[in-house]
Design a protein around this motif. Structure first.
Motif, PDB file in Angstrom:
ATOM      1  N   VAL A   7       0.841  -1.211   0.000  1.00 49.50           N
ATOM      2  CA  VAL A   7       0.000   0.000   0.000  1.00 49.50           C
ATOM      3  C   VAL A   7       0.872   1.256   0.000  1.00 49.50           C
ATOM      4  O   VAL A   7       0.486   2.282  -0.590  1.00 49.50           O
ATOM      5  CB  VAL A   7      -0.996   0.017   1.184  1.00 49.50           C
ATOM      6  CG1 VAL A   7      -2.019  -1.098   1.027  1.00 49.50           C
ATOM      7  CG2 VAL A   7      -0.292  -0.051   2.529  1.00 49.50           C
ATOM      8  N   LEU A  11       0.523   4.223  -2.736  1.00 49.63           N
ATOM      9  CA  LEU A  11       0.306   5.621  -2.353  1.00 49.63           C
ATOM     10  C   LEU A  11       1.438   6.524  -2.819  1.00 49.63           C
ATOM     11  O   LEU A  11       1.203   7.675  -3.216  1.00 49.63           O
ATOM     12  CB  LEU A  11       0.141   5.722  -0.842  1.00 49.63           C
ATOM     13  CG  LEU A  11      -1.142   5.112  -0.258  1.00 49.63           C
ATOM     14  CD1 LEU A  11      -1.096   5.133   1.262  1.00 49.63           C
ATOM     15  CD2 LEU A  11      -2.374   5.844  -0.757  1.00 49.63           C
ATOM     16  N   GLU A  22      -1.390   8.057   6.822  1.00 43.59           N
ATOM     17  CA  GLU A  22      -2.144   7.605   5.648  1.00 43.59           C
ATOM     18  C   GLU A  22      -1.790   6.169   5.286  1.00 43.59           C
ATOM     19  O   GLU A  22      -2.658   5.388   4.878  1.00 43.59           O
ATOM     20  CB  GLU A  22      -1.883   8.551   4.469  1.00 43.59           C
ATOM     21  CG  GLU A  22      -2.555   9.909   4.632  1.00 43.59           C
ATOM     22  CD  GLU A  22      -2.084  10.949   3.637  1.00 43.59           C
ATOM     23  OE1 GLU A  22      -2.780  11.966   3.470  1.00 43.59           O
ATOM     24  OE2 GLU A  22      -1.009  10.763   3.021  1.00 43.59           O
ATOM     25  N   ALA A  26      -4.281   2.933   5.220  1.00 44.32           N
ATOM     26  CA  ALA A  26      -4.350   2.083   4.035  1.00 44.32           C
ATOM     27  C   ALA A  26      -4.043   0.631   4.376  1.00 44.32           C
ATOM     28  O   ALA A  26      -4.666  -0.296   3.834  1.00 44.32           O
ATOM     29  CB  ALA A  26      -3.369   2.592   2.972  1.00 44.32           C
ATOM     30  N   ALA A  29      -7.121  -0.810   5.858  1.00 44.48           N
ATOM     31  CA  ALA A  29      -8.191  -0.996   4.868  1.00 44.48           C
ATOM     32  C   ALA A  29      -7.872  -2.116   3.881  1.00 44.48           C
ATOM     33  O   ALA A  29      -8.784  -2.784   3.382  1.00 44.48           O
ATOM     34  CB  ALA A  29      -8.422   0.312   4.111  1.00 44.48           C
ATOM     35  N   THR A  34      -8.083   0.428  -0.563  1.00 44.35           N
ATOM     36  CA  THR A  34      -7.292   1.651  -0.724  1.00 44.35           C
ATOM     37  C   THR A  34      -7.336   2.130  -2.163  1.00 44.35           C
ATOM     38  O   THR A  34      -7.521   3.329  -2.420  1.00 44.35           O
ATOM     39  CB  THR A  34      -5.839   1.404  -0.289  1.00 44.35           C
ATOM     40  OG1 THR A  34      -5.813   1.064   1.095  1.00 44.35           O
ATOM     41  CG2 THR A  34      -4.978   2.637  -0.523  1.00 44.35           C
ATOM     42  N   ASN A  37     -10.703   3.650  -2.865  1.00 45.54           N
ATOM     43  CA  ASN A  37     -10.820   4.978  -2.259  1.00 45.54           C
ATOM     44  C   ASN A  37     -10.025   6.034  -3.021  1.00 45.54           C
ATOM     45  O   ASN A  37     -10.442   7.189  -3.117  1.00 45.54           O
ATOM     46  CB  ASN A  37     -10.350   4.935  -0.800  1.00 45.54           C
ATOM     47  CG  ASN A  37     -11.294   4.161   0.099  1.00 45.54           C
ATOM     48  OD1 ASN A  37     -12.480   4.031  -0.204  1.00 45.54           O
ATOM     49  ND2 ASN A  37     -10.772   3.625   1.198  1.00 45.54           N
TER      50      ASN A  37
END
Length: 432
Positions: A7, A11, A22, A26, A29, A34, A37
């Motif tokens: 993740v 990102l 953050e 993530a 989640a 992620t 989203n």
């Protein structure tokens, strides 16, 4: 690759630089949620709402006449430069503040793709208008985007579209539209360029208002043959013809891969989707994307905005001198928003790793470390001295330090600002 590393990789590439919080969210989640989203945020962007578009006065040149003095023209030029600096700093602040980091980074991608420079356009209003056009259409299918861009005032001026008339066609915009923006080299012929230029005739820009308008008397309404099709093509029909070519979707998908994944791993087949967001979903979901971790050199704007976000710094909150240092640093790194070097956009990869760029990064990293918020410093100093290099890696969302980097960071454990600056110029941070 662990779930957290996966993740974090997503990102880092999809946004301008995630914070540790953050990445924590993530990781909880999961990668699939992620990505969902990122591609379809479930709420309004509060950061964007807090950074509204700047209210710009009229172009300073609008008040000039043939009788205006040299001093008045110099003053108008200085005011133009101030307005452009205002828009540049506003955009940097928006990049930092935006919660919808994917859309903001995608806007930067399109800005580099439709590379238009304020150095020739000279109008903050027109450059800001182009950004809003790219923002409005950039997530969707290509046809509305290209149709809007061929009527974009900044692009028309940048590529001499206002000089393109039925009596004297100018091929500049038509050529770059096919070569750099939609089809790529080899997707058209010289005859297509000439006919495309005729289709684009008639558009001009009122410099005083910054508005593009169509003048029928300047347009060539005769039949034209473009890419094997014949008709009375105008700018909108020409744009539609280009985006209907199978090569167009493939070309843009390759450009997205180039900027988001790099060149070390070949572009996968079947990447192009019905619109930009669909293409990005396929790109970020591809097994090949995971293989690109640690191979992509951050562009200077990506590097700096990521650092600003992770150090808790808002450009608009900085003293004027430090705001100037931000822009000066980006200028020294050869990447200032609104000022791409050519219609081909900015370079990539090792082009950013020069001796002069390292010196510029060192200076900028020192300034950023000085401006870091107390909360950021507290996160570092809360860790024992022996663990501060690892605390720094977490703060800067670096998966881990190499042996040489760790050896360089460890002696700086007692000087948190120097530790921050060293982390920002490390290979592990510079390469995503």
């Amino acid at each position: 690759m662990s779930d957290r590393e996966a993740v974090a990789h997503l990102l880092r590439r999809a946004t301008f630089g995630p914070t540790a919080d953050e990445v924590d969210a993530a990781e909880r989640a999961g990668a699939a949620a992620t990505l969902d989203n990122l591609l379809a945020p479930g709420r309004a962007d509060r950061g964007a709402a807090a950074t509204p578009l700047p209210a710009l006065p009229a172009d300073p040149y609008a008040a000039l006449t043939k009788e205006s003095t040299r001093e008045q023209r110099q003053k108008a030029n200085a005011q133009r430069r101030e307005q452009l600096q205002q828009v540049t700093l506003w955009w940097l602040d928006r990049m930092v503040a935006a919660e919808d980091g994917l859309t903001e980074k995608l806007l930067f991608f399109w800005h580099g793709h439709w590379a238009t420079s304020a150095q020739k356009v000279k109008s903050a209003r027109m450059m800001l208008g182009q950004l809003e056009t790219l923002r409005r259409h950039g997530r969707g299918p290509s046809a509305p985007l290209v149709a809007a861009m061929v009527r974009d005032p900044a692009l028309i001026i940048w590529l001499d579209g206002q000089k393109n008339t039925r009596k004297a066609p100018n091929e500049n915009l038509a050529r770059e539209l096919m070569e750099l923006f939609t089809l790529g080299i080899g997707g058209y012929t010289e005859a297509d360029v000439k006919a495309g230029a005729r289709a684009l005739t008639g558009w001009t820009v009122d410099r005083r208002t910054g508005v593009a308008r169509f003048e029928a008397k300047r347009h060539d309404p005769a039949e034209k043959t473009i890419l094997g099709q014949t008709g009375r093509f105008d700018a909108e029909a020409y744009a539609g013809l280009l985006t209907a070519q199978p090569a167009a979707a493939t070309f843009v998908a390759r450009r997205l891969w180039f900027r988001y994944a790099g060149t070390d791993v070949p572009t996968p087949d079947g990447l192009a989707g019905a619109d930009t967001i669909a293409t990005l979903r396929t790109l970020f979901s591809s097994p090949a994307f995971a293989q690109t971790r640690g191979t992509l050199v951050k562009q200077p704007v990506e590097w700096m905005v990521g650092a600003l976000r992770q150090l808790g710094i808002r450009p608009k909150a900085l003293p004027e001198q430090q705001r100037k240092q931000l822009l000066g640093g980006l200028n020294a790194l050869d990447q200032v928003p609104l000022r791409p070097p050519s219609v081909g956009g900015w370079p990539a990869g090792a082009a950013w790793l020069t001796a002069s760029s390292l010196q510029a990064r060192l200076r900028l990293a020192g300034m950023l470390a000085t401006a870091a918020t107390p909360a950021v410093l507290d996160r570092l100093t809360a860790a024992p001295a022996a663990g501060r290099a690892d605390a720094l890696a977490r703060l800067l969302v670096v998966d881990g330090w190499g042996t040489r980097t760790r050896a360089a960071l460890t002696p700086l454990a007692g000087e948190p600002r120097k530790l921050l600056a060293a982390g920002l110029v490390s290979p592990e941070y510079t390469v995503s």
